[in-house]
Design a protein around this motif. Structure first.
Motif, PDB file in Angstrom:
ATOM      1  N   LEU A  11      -1.092  -3.008 -11.426  1.00  0.00           N
ATOM      2  CA  LEU A  11      -1.321  -3.651 -10.289  1.00  0.00           C
ATOM      3  C   LEU A  11       0.020  -4.606  -9.966  1.00  0.00           C
ATOM      4  O   LEU A  11       0.442  -5.040 -11.063  1.00  0.00           O
ATOM      5  N   GLN A  13       2.411  -6.667  -6.803  1.00  0.00           N
ATOM      6  CA  GLN A  13       2.504  -7.249  -5.504  1.00  0.00           C
ATOM      7  C   GLN A  13       3.368  -6.561  -4.540  1.00  0.00           C
ATOM      8  O   GLN A  13       4.405  -5.764  -5.126  1.00  0.00           O
ATOM      9  N   THR A  14       3.407  -6.602  -3.392  1.00  0.00           N
ATOM     10  CA  THR A  14       4.185  -6.059  -2.440  1.00  0.00           C
ATOM     11  C   THR A  14       5.596  -6.452  -2.808  1.00  0.00           C
ATOM     12  O   THR A  14       5.646  -7.813  -2.852  1.00  0.00           O
ATOM     13  N   LYS A  86       5.098  -0.937  -1.485  1.00  0.00           N
ATOM     14  CA  LYS A  86       4.415  -1.460  -0.242  1.00  0.00           C
ATOM     15  C   LYS A  86       2.776  -0.986  -0.535  1.00  0.00           C
ATOM     16  O   LYS A  86       2.655   0.074  -1.309  1.00  0.00           O
ATOM     17  N   PRO A  87       2.163  -1.754   0.009  1.00  0.00           N
ATOM     18  CA  PRO A  87       0.565  -1.179   0.116  1.00  0.00           C
ATOM     19  C   PRO A  87       0.108   0.260   0.221  1.00  0.00           C
ATOM     20  O   PRO A  87      -0.421   0.808  -0.526  1.00  0.00           O
ATOM     21  N   THR A  90       0.023   2.624  -2.781  1.00  0.00           N
ATOM     22  CA  THR A  90      -1.200   2.564  -3.803  1.00  0.00           C
ATOM     23  C   THR A  90      -1.659   3.960  -3.745  1.00  0.00           C
ATOM     24  O   THR A  90      -2.121   4.591  -2.697  1.00  0.00           O
ATOM     25  N   THR A 119      -1.490   0.356  -7.932  1.00  0.00           N
ATOM     26  CA  THR A 119      -2.017  -0.334  -6.838  1.00  0.00           C
ATOM     27  C   THR A 119      -1.238  -1.285  -6.300  1.00  0.00           C
ATOM     28  O   THR A 119      -0.421  -2.202  -7.133  1.00  0.00           O
ATOM     29  N   VAL A 120      -0.796  -1.577  -5.108  1.00  0.00           N
ATOM     30  CA  VAL A 120       0.136  -2.412  -4.452  1.00  0.00           C
ATOM     31  C   VAL A 120      -0.690  -3.465  -3.678  1.00  0.00           C
ATOM     32  O   VAL A 120      -1.314  -2.993  -2.704  1.00  0.00           O
ATOM     33  N   SER A 121      -0.796  -4.720  -4.094  1.00  0.00           N
ATOM     34  CA  SER A 121      -1.373  -5.639  -3.350  1.00  0.00           C
ATOM     35  C   SER A 121      -0.629  -6.320  -2.176  1.00  0.00           C
ATOM     36  O   SER A 121       0.484  -6.553  -2.322  1.00  0.00           O
ATOM     37  N   SER A 122      -1.242  -6.763  -1.044  1.00  0.00           N
ATOM     38  CA  SER A 122      -0.470  -7.294  -0.067  1.00  0.00           C
ATOM     39  C   SER A 122      -0.510  -8.822  -0.018  1.00  0.00           C
ATOM     40  O   SER A 122      -1.275  -9.224  -0.741  1.00  0.00           O
TER      41      SER A 122
END
Length: 122
Positions: A11, A13-14, A86-87, A90, A119-122
């Motif tokens: 996981l 972040q953006t 970027k999200p 994912t 997984t890329v979180s926004s």
């Protein structure tokens, strides 16, 4: 060539980065092309990029300039360096290899890893 094992997913972040590894068994890894694909939920498997035996690379437009594929034949390992994530990146990421074929179609590759989740979180 036989078993492929991906690692390095997680996981992030953006805007963050991850490096995926694809470790291969066998002594002829240097003779194989290696490709990366990804599959998001509800979508078809998508080409990300490949590296040929001579270190030449090609990328999908969606990742060009952000992702880099490399290989270390002494370690029987290929890598996917992913920057500025970027999200929409994912997905489950898969590496694949083949001795005689290379291209953007998943059907060209004989050997596949089990996949690693990014997984890329926004």
């Amino acid at each position: 060539q036989g078993l492929l094992v991906e690692s390095g997913g997680g996981l992030v972040q953006t805007g963050g980065s991850l490096r995926l590894s694809c470790a291969a068994s066998g002594s002829t890894f240097s003779n194989y092309a290696v490709a990366w694909f990804r599959q998001a939920p509800g979508k078809e498997r998508e080409f990300v990029g490949f590296i040929n035996r001579n270190q030449g690379t090609s990328y999908a437009d969606s990742v060009a300039g952000r992702f880099t594929i490399s290989r270390d034949n002494a370690k029987n390992t290929a890598y996917l360096q992913m920057n500025n994530l970027k999200p929409e990146d994912t997905a489950v990421y898969y590496c694949a290899s083949d001795a005689g074929r290379i291209g953007t179609s998943a059907n060209l590759y004989t050997y596949w890893g089990q996949g690693t989740q990014v997984t890329v979180s926004s």
